[in-house]
Design an enzyme around this catalytic site. Structure first.
Site, PDB file in Angstrom:
ATOM      1  N   HIS A 121     -20.212 -18.611 -10.416  1.00 41.00           N
ATOM      2  CA  HIS A 121     -19.620 -18.183 -11.671  1.00 41.00           C
ATOM      3  C   HIS A 121     -19.726 -16.663 -11.811  1.00 41.00           C
ATOM      4  O   HIS A 121     -20.326 -15.976 -10.998  1.00 41.00           O
ATOM      5  CB  HIS A 121     -20.251 -18.892 -12.883  1.00 41.00           C
TER       6      HIS A 121
ATOM      7  N   CYS B 213     -25.204 -11.124 -13.386  1.00 43.86           N
ATOM      8  CA  CYS B 213     -24.307 -12.277 -13.563  1.00 43.86           C
ATOM      9  C   CYS B 213     -22.873 -11.847 -13.866  1.00 43.86           C
ATOM     10  O   CYS B 213     -21.966 -12.668 -13.882  1.00 43.86           O
ATOM     11  CB  CYS B 213     -24.825 -13.224 -14.648  1.00 43.86           C
TER      12      CYS B 213
ATOM     13  N   ASP C  29     -19.476 -29.526  -8.284  1.00 41.33           N
ATOM     14  CA  ASP C  29     -20.211 -29.117  -7.076  1.00 41.33           C
ATOM     15  C   ASP C  29     -19.327 -28.291  -6.132  1.00 41.33           C
ATOM     16  O   ASP C  29     -18.192 -28.665  -5.837  1.00 41.33           O
ATOM     17  CB  ASP C  29     -20.736 -30.359  -6.348  1.00 41.33           C
ATOM     18  N   HIS C  30     -19.888 -27.176  -5.679  1.00 37.98           N
ATOM     19  CA  HIS C  30     -19.212 -26.263  -4.758  1.00 37.98           C
ATOM     20  C   HIS C  30     -17.911 -25.710  -5.337  1.00 37.98           C
ATOM     21  O   HIS C  30     -16.949 -25.456  -4.602  1.00 37.98           O
ATOM     22  CB  HIS C  30     -18.983 -26.915  -3.386  1.00 37.98           C
TER      23      HIS C  30
ATOM     24  N   HIS D 128     -25.384 -20.473  -8.228  1.00 41.54           N
ATOM     25  CA  HIS D 128     -26.666 -21.007  -8.698  1.00 41.54           C
ATOM     26  C   HIS D 128     -26.820 -22.430  -8.176  1.00 41.54           C
ATOM     27  O   HIS D 128     -25.827 -23.133  -7.968  1.00 41.54           O
ATOM     28  CB  HIS D 128     -26.727 -21.058 -10.224  1.00 41.54           C
TER      29      HIS D 128
ATOM     30  N   GLU E 265     -30.476 -23.504 -14.716  1.00 39.71           N
ATOM     31  CA  GLU E 265     -29.680 -22.576 -13.906  1.00 39.71           C
ATOM     32  C   GLU E 265     -30.569 -21.907 -12.850  1.00 39.71           C
ATOM     33  O   GLU E 265     -30.124 -21.606 -11.746  1.00 39.71           O
ATOM     34  CB  GLU E 265     -29.020 -21.528 -14.790  1.00 39.71           C
TER      35      GLU E 265
ATOM     36  N   HIS F 166     -21.177 -15.201  -8.006  1.00 36.19           N
ATOM     37  CA  HIS F 166     -22.441 -15.511  -7.341  1.00 36.19           C
ATOM     38  C   HIS F 166     -22.775 -16.954  -7.672  1.00 36.19           C
ATOM     39  O   HIS F 166     -22.211 -17.535  -8.612  1.00 36.19           O
ATOM     40  CB  HIS F 166     -23.571 -14.580  -7.837  1.00 36.19           C
TER      41      HIS F 166
HETATM   42 NI    NI Z   1     -25.334 -16.373 -12.957  1.00 40.91          NI
END
Ligand code: NI
Length: 138
Positions: free
Chosen positions: A15, A34, A80-81, A42, A125, A40
């Protein structure tokens, strides 16, 4: 007697936290790393809790197989992914913060679980940053 049954799950997603109308500098001041333009990832840890009366016949609050299936099919397979900003329509308009992702997941699961049962969703997260949503916070 009411009992809460928990199921844990996991997904990875990318995200970027930013406000479209803001400069990169202002976004960095608010969201830090972020806000990086190239996204990037998580490793999200999800804990879903369902509270209700124990069925006297089956001994269950909710069928764990069913709970496992809806988390897999309706949450993990969707998120996911994925790049949350680009792949999930909801997050094209809403910042994909851990708060908003948690509420997004709660809304999906709420529609799949009987009304008389309460639902709580906890989303990590990072090992230290997490949100819990129960739907009754106004
Ligand atoms: Ni983040």
């Amino acid at each position: 007697m009411k009992v809460t049954l928990y199921r844990k799950a996991h997904f990875n997603a990318a995200h970027r936290l930013f406000v479209k109308g803001w400069s990169d500098k202002k976004n960095f001041e608010k969201f830090g790393k972020c806000s990086s333009a190239n996204f990037h990832g998580h490793n999200y840890e999800l804990i879903v809790g369902v509270t209700g009366e124990i069925n006297p016949l089956t001994g269950m609050v909710i069928d764990l197989k069913y709970l496992k299936e809806i988390i897999k099919n309706e949450v993990e397979d969707i998120l996911d992914h994925k790049n949350l900003n680009l792949d999930i329509d909801h997050f094209k308009k809403v910042v994909p913060s851990v708060e908003n992702i948690c509420i997004f997941i709660w809304n999906i699961l709420r529609s799949k679980i009987e009304n008389e049962k309460s639902l709580e969703v906890t989303l990590y997260e990072t090992p230290r940053n997490f949100v819990k949503y129960t739907g009754d916070l106004k």
